[in-house]
Motif scaffolding. Sequence first.
Motif, PDB file in Angstrom:
ATOM      1  N   VAL A  48      57.271  79.012   0.207  1.00 40.85           N
ATOM      2  CA  VAL A  48      58.022  77.769  -0.017  1.00 40.85           C
ATOM      3  C   VAL A  48      58.369  77.065   1.292  1.00 40.85           C
ATOM      4  O   VAL A  48      57.986  75.912   1.491  1.00 40.85           O
ATOM      5  CB  VAL A  48      59.268  78.011  -0.897  1.00 40.85           C
ATOM      6  N   SER A  57      49.041  79.090  -5.867  1.00 39.88           N
ATOM      7  CA  SER A  57      50.369  78.571  -6.160  1.00 39.88           C
ATOM      8  C   SER A  57      50.274  77.280  -6.975  1.00 39.88           C
ATOM      9  O   SER A  57      49.417  76.444  -6.712  1.00 39.88           O
ATOM     10  CB  SER A  57      51.093  78.306  -4.832  1.00 39.88           C
ATOM     11  N   ALA A  71      52.452  73.938  -8.221  1.00 38.31           N
ATOM     12  CA  ALA A  71      53.647  73.113  -8.057  1.00 38.31           C
ATOM     13  C   ALA A  71      53.555  71.926  -8.998  1.00 38.31           C
ATOM     14  O   ALA A  71      52.472  71.384  -9.227  1.00 38.31           O
ATOM     15  CB  ALA A  71      53.771  72.634  -6.618  1.00 38.31           C
ATOM     16  N   ASN A  93      58.456  74.700  -8.322  1.00 39.53           N
ATOM     17  CA  ASN A  93      57.503  75.808  -8.273  1.00 39.53           C
ATOM     18  C   ASN A  93      57.244  76.229  -9.707  1.00 39.53           C
ATOM     19  O   ASN A  93      58.143  76.760 -10.375  1.00 39.53           O
ATOM     20  CB  ASN A  93      58.073  76.984  -7.469  1.00 39.53           C
TER      21      ASN A  93
END
Length: 150
Positions: free
Chosen positions: A71, A144, A146, A88
């Motif tokens: 992050v 990841s 987002a 997130n």
Amino acid sequence: MTDFADFDALRAAVGAEIGVSDWLTVDQQRIDLFADATDDHQWIHVDEQRAATGPYGRTIAHGFLTLSLLVPLTSRIMTVSCASAAINYGLNKVRFITPVPAGGRIRARLTLDAVTDVPGGVQAERTVTLELEGADRPACVAESIARYLA
């Protein structure tokens, strides 16, 4: 630092490496604080004397501490200023490849893999590679996700 002023600019960057963060030192104090926050005081993370005779010759960061540093490191690489909020959303795949020793330095390399429309904004899938200074292999590789809300 790359800033995306609108979602079209973000979509146009799919497939590109967005950037690389600066280095971040993962010191013993950070490791100890993470151990306290998560109640994970395994000796390999917090007992410097015992860890000195262990498999890595010193304490190592928790894998989840390393992961949590995605992050702040990715926020140093890119922002989406047109978004009212960034969330997130989750992770598709995470691998902890090389342990991060106390005092080790890591940085993030971020590639934008996909951007799709979702209600109220867009969802970005990103590959984040956490490189460990001096190591041949990364500390962690994570897919990841987002969400950026309009």
